[in-house]
Design a protein around this motif. Structure first.
Motif, short mmCIF file in Angstrom:
data_model
loop_
_atom_site.label_atom_id
_atom_site.label_comp_id
_atom_site.label_asym_id
_atom_site.label_seq_id
_atom_site.Cartn_x
_atom_site.Cartn_y
_atom_site.Cartn_z
N ILE A 49 -2.25 7.35 4.29
CA ILE A 49 -2.63 8.63 4.89
C ILE A 49 -4.10 8.91 4.66
CG2 ILE A 49 -2.24 11.12 4.76
CD1 ILE A 49 0.69 10.53 4.13
N ARG A 50 -4.58 8.61 3.42
CA ARG A 50 -5.99 8.86 3.13
C ARG A 50 -6.90 7.98 3.99
NH1 ARG A 50 -7.12 11.79 -1.46
NH2 ARG A 50 -5.32 12.29 -2.77
N SER A 51 -6.54 6.71 4.18
CA SER A 51 -7.36 5.84 5.01
C SER A 51 -7.37 6.31 6.46
CB SER A 51 -6.83 4.40 4.92
OG SER A 51 -5.49 4.33 5.40
N ARG A 52 -6.24 6.75 6.97
CA ARG A 52 -6.20 7.26 8.34
C ARG A 52 -7.04 8.52 8.49
NH1 ARG A 52 -0.21 7.92 10.39
NH2 ARG A 52 -1.40 8.61 12.22
N LEU A 53 -7.03 9.38 7.45
CA LEU A 53 -7.87 10.57 7.51
C LEU A 53 -9.34 10.22 7.49
CD1 LEU A 53 -5.95 13.07 5.17
CD2 LEU A 53 -6.22 13.22 7.64
N ALA A 54 -9.72 9.23 6.63
CA ALA A 54 -11.14 8.83 6.57
C ALA A 54 -11.59 8.23 7.89
CB ALA A 54 -11.32 7.82 5.43
N ALA A 55 -10.76 7.38 8.49
CA ALA A 55 -11.12 6.80 9.78
C ALA A 55 -11.24 7.87 10.86
CB ALA A 55 -10.08 5.75 10.18
N ALA A 56 -10.34 8.84 10.83
CA ALA A 56 -10.41 9.92 11.82
C ALA A 56 -11.67 10.75 11.65
CB ALA A 56 -9.16 10.80 11.71
N ARG A 57 -12.06 11.02 10.38
CA ARG A 57 -13.28 11.79 10.15
C ARG A 57 -14.52 11.01 10.60
NH1 ARG A 57 -11.85 14.07 4.06
NH2 ARG A 57 -10.31 15.64 4.74
N ALA A 58 -14.57 9.69 10.29
CA ALA A 58 -15.72 8.89 10.74
C ALA A 58 -15.81 8.87 12.26
CB ALA A 58 -15.59 7.47 10.18
N LYS A 59 -14.71 8.69 12.91
CA LYS A 59 -14.69 8.71 14.36
C LYS A 59 -15.16 10.05 14.91
CE LYS A 59 -13.69 6.74 18.32
NZ LYS A 59 -14.45 5.57 18.80
N VAL A 97 0.86 -1.18 0.00
CA VAL A 97 0.00 0.00 0.00
C VAL A 97 0.90 1.23 0.00
CG1 VAL A 97 -1.85 1.23 1.18
CG2 VAL A 97 -1.73 -1.27 1.30
N SER A 98 0.54 2.18 -0.84
CA SER A 98 1.34 3.39 -0.92
C SER A 98 1.15 4.24 0.32
CB SER A 98 0.96 4.20 -2.17
OG SER A 98 -0.39 4.62 -2.07
N VAL A 99 2.08 5.13 0.51
CA VAL A 99 2.01 6.01 1.67
C VAL A 99 0.80 6.94 1.56
CG1 VAL A 99 3.24 7.80 2.97
CG2 VAL A 99 4.51 5.89 1.94
#
Length: 787
Positions: free
Chosen positions: A641-651, A635-637
């Protein structure tokens, strides 16, 4: 000492540029390291150094500190040159600057950034030539502003100042307030006490001076053979100390250290201008006498140590201070143009002295100069420069060594020499401490003839052909180490020394860490330090071939340039000269380029090693973070980063939703506070409930202290039964008496109907009111229960 067109100080990646237009000769840092004095031949500039946070700033623009000019009408090119600028060791937070000019004028400047006038006018100015001829305290020893006569005079020749020096702040007795002035011709003078208007002594200075003055005054009064000069001196010192004892010191914070300072005002009696002591006579050995005239260039004074035994006499505690420990004599080192160092001892000790006051009567004449001039004992004389290295325009200077109190460096255009006086200092102190009939002078003479003198070591030798070398600056820091820094026109000269004391302290500090972490192996360094590489100066030299060609074109062989090349002796001579010029230039360039090429190849290898180490460090980091799994797809960097941002926004959205629900519930549950009437009514309902239910109240209220209704009801029933029993007993007794006495008819009492109806209406209204009250309480209790 720096000779340059403008000053450029490189602090990390920041540059400080000064508005000084002339050649800079000296740089003097203040004790608190917030002011920098910049000296030219005739001017003095003060730089307010910026905060150390600017060193790590990412701004590309250099900082612009404030600059002030000292004495804009005093230190100018039309007046005498400035030879020394010294920060007074007893100045408040290092703000007192002492300037000494070539014409023997001493000025004290008490600087304040909030008062620009303090940079324009000196708080005290003393003309040493006038002071040398002074006879009483009432004379004017100031500087004559209108004096423009610069003709020859014996004073201007004999009292041409070469350098001046103060001992260290923590020196004992009168040393911290003694200014030593060395003249170019070899004379030496002392000015004590020289103080600014506001001064802050170290904690042990005033007590030690008080003990010394009291002992001197007592011994002088008890000595019938004491001279009038000695009695006057003891009286003046006692008057000076008495005025100092009357003061209440002002407490200020130290801006350099986490401590407080006691600030005193300079005593005005006997006078603010001390007596000029000197010229000192040098007591030398026959083998040390020289007929050649000595031209002094610099002076370095090591003050005497504090006598802690005398200071703590009669006290239970001992004052142990390694910084104050030292020789009980002052050591004066003089440096001449030839690199010769003369080490002298002040056996008599310089004390505070003032001129006598003006006599009140014309019968008495003022006391003249002291009958015996002061003297210094020449302990050792040695050279730091070879005869072949001498130059006529050299300016050697002393540099203090922070590693030891009795060691220093001598910077000469030929090199830098380290001088250590400790081999004979400890032995001399032991000799002076012993009580012997031979006397101190005899034992010092034996020590001098014993051959044990100062240790000398040349730490740097300047290549031939270069006669410029800045005075060495020595830094001793835990992070940097022991560093000696100097410079020439083209490059800096750093020299690192081994510091076993610092290494030992670092080892002890590392051993005091957590035991669990101490057993773990130390991490490998990410990169290995490499020595600094500086390209050869030959790469920047101007090409000599165009100059040779221009000389050939304008010389007697210029006709050959317009003709064809022919075989002739002249052509051979021209080609030979050209070959010499080209070969010398090419050889130097080849050597410099080859060195640069080898360094570039070494940099490639170092870059490969760093890449390998960086790859290994990345693998270790991936192993720690768990990103080294090979089963999953890479998985690219950016995707991570995008997945971590999406998870943070959902949370975040989930937390916002929950927060909104909680807020609505709290809004429904939360009501306003009860008023005083509602609180009183609630208390009344509680009391009523307790009365009905028959529960005890333990809160200590006045209602709970009264008897409950059901208890009162039981008491009333018991009282009723007792009253009925008594009435029955009385009735029986009355019946028995009636049998004996004839009966009389009972009175007929009639109650009006209006009264009976009024009483009945009143009873009914009370019953209705009570019923309404019970109903209201019942409904309110039901609502509260439901709520």
């Amino acid at each position: 000492m720096l000779w340059c067109e403008s000053l450029v100080l490189k602090l990390s990646q920041q540059i400080i540029k000064t508005p000084v237009a002339e050649d800079i000769r000296q740089l003097v840092m203040s004790p608190n390291q917030d002011f920098l004095a910049i000296l030219t031949t005739h001017t003095v500039h003060i730089c307010i150094l910026p905060d150390s946070s600017h060193l790590s700033s990412l701004e590309s623009a250099p900082p612009k500190p404030k600059f002030f000019t000292i004495g804009s009408t005093t230190h100018v090119t039309s007046r005498s040159a400035v030879v020394s600028a010294l920060w007074h060791p007893l100045g408040v937070n290092g703000t007192a600057l002492v300037t000494v000019t070539e014409d023997a004028v001493v000025r004290i400047w008490e600087l304040s950034t909030a008062d620009r006038w303090s940079f324009d006018k000196a708080s005290l100015a003393i003309d040493l030539k006038r002071l040398a001829d002074g006879t009483c305290l009432d004379q004017d020893f100031g500087v004559s502003v209108s004096a423009t006569n610069k003709g020859f005079s014996p004073d201007s020749f004999d009292m041409e100042v070469a350098a001046a020096c103060f001992p260290a702040r923590h020196s004992g007795n009168w040393s911290p307030m003694t200014l030593w002035v060395a003249m170019t011709g070899g004379d030496l003078y002392a000015l004590c006490p020289l103080l600014p208007k506001k001064w802050s002594p170290p904690p042990t200075l005033i007590p030690s001076l008080s003990v010394s003055i009291v002992n001197r005054s007592g011994s002088t009064e008890d000595d019938p053979d004491a001279s009038p000069e000695e009695r006057l001196l003891a009286q003046q010192q006692l008057q000076w100390m008495a005025e100092l004892d009357k003061q209440e010191p002002k407490i200020v914070e130290d801006t350099y250290e986490d401590a407080v300072l006691e600030v005193y005002t300079r005593p005005e009696h006997p006078g603010k201008v001390p007596r000029l002591q000197g010229p000192f006579e040098f007591e030398v050995n026959p083998e040390d006498e020289q007929d050649d005239e000595v031209e002094l260039k610099d002076i370095f004074v090591i003050g005497q140590g504090v006598n802690t035994a005398e200071l703590m006499l009669g006290e239970d505690d001992d004052l142990d201070d390694e910084e104050d420990a030292g020789l009980s004599l002052s050591v004066i080192c003089l440096l001449s143009t030839s690199g010769q160092v003369k080490v002298c001892l002040d056996a008599e000790g310089v004390e505070a002295k003032w001129l006598p006051p003006r006599p009140l009567s014309s019968k008495f004449k003022p006391l003249g100069p002291m009958s015996e001039p002061p003297s210094l004992l020449v302990f050792q004389t040695f050279d730091t420069v070879k005869p072949a290295e001498l130059t006529s325009d050299s300016w050697p200077m002393f540099s203090q060594d922070p590693a030891s109190r009795y060691s220093f460096y001598v910077t000469h255009p030929a090199g830098i020499t380290h001088v250590n006086l400790e081999p004979w200092v400890s032995r001399l102190e032991n000799e002076l401490g012993e009580e012997s009939e031979a006397g101190a002078e005899f034992r010092i003479d034996l020590l001098v003839k014993g051959g044990q003198g100062a240790e000398r070591e040349r730490v740097f030798t300047q290549p031939r052909g270069q006669n410029v070398l800045a005075a060495a600056t020595v830094i001793r820091d835990r992070d940097i180490g022991h560093l000696l820094l100097s410079s020439t026109y083209s490059q800096p000269i750093p020299i690192f020394f081994e510091a076993p004391e610092l290494e030992l302290a670092t080892t002890v500090r590392e051993a005091s860490v957590i035991p669990e972490l101490a057993d773990e192996p130390a991490p490998e360094p990410a990169w290995d330090p490499r020595p600094l590489f500086r390209p050869s100066d030959y790469l920047n030299l101007k090409n000599a071939i165009p100059q040779w060609h221009e000389l050939l074109r304008s010389g007697k062989r210029r006709a050959l340039l317009q003709q064809e090349v022919r075989l002739s002796p002249v052509t051979l001579e021209v080609f030979t000269e050209g070959h010499k010029v080209v070969s010398a230039q090419v050889f130097q360039l080849n050597h410099a380029v080859a060195e640069l090429f080898r360094k570039c190849e070494a940099l490639q290898d170092e870059l490969k090693d760093q890449l390998v180490k960086a790859s290994e460090a990345k693998k270790k980091i991936d192993k720690i973070t768990g990103e080294d799994s090979g089963d999953d797809e890479p998985v690219s960097v950016d995707m991570l980063i995008r997945s971590r941002l999406a998870a943070a926004r959902a949370k975040q959205e989930e937390l916002v939703h929950k927060m909104e629900i909680v807020r609505k519930k709290m809004g429904r549950v939360t009501t306003r506070e009860l008023s005083d009437k509602e609180k009183a009514w609630a208390e009344e309902v509680r009391v009523l409930e307790t009365s009905i239910m028959g529960e005890e109240i333990d809160d200590g209220s006045p209602i709970s202290k009264a008897k409950q209704p059901w208890k009162r009801f039981e008491e009333i029933q018991a009282l009723r039964d007792s009253l009925l029993a008594q009435a029955e007993h009385l009735r029986k007794a009355a019946g028995e008496a009636a049998d004996d006495v004839p009966a009389t008819p009972a009175p007929n009492v009639k109650i009006p109907a209006e009264i009976r109806r009024a009483k009945m209406a009143q009873v009914m209204s009370l019953l209705d009111r009570e019923s309404m009250l019970v109903e209201a309480v019942k409904s309110r209790l039901e609502r509260l229960t439901v709520g």
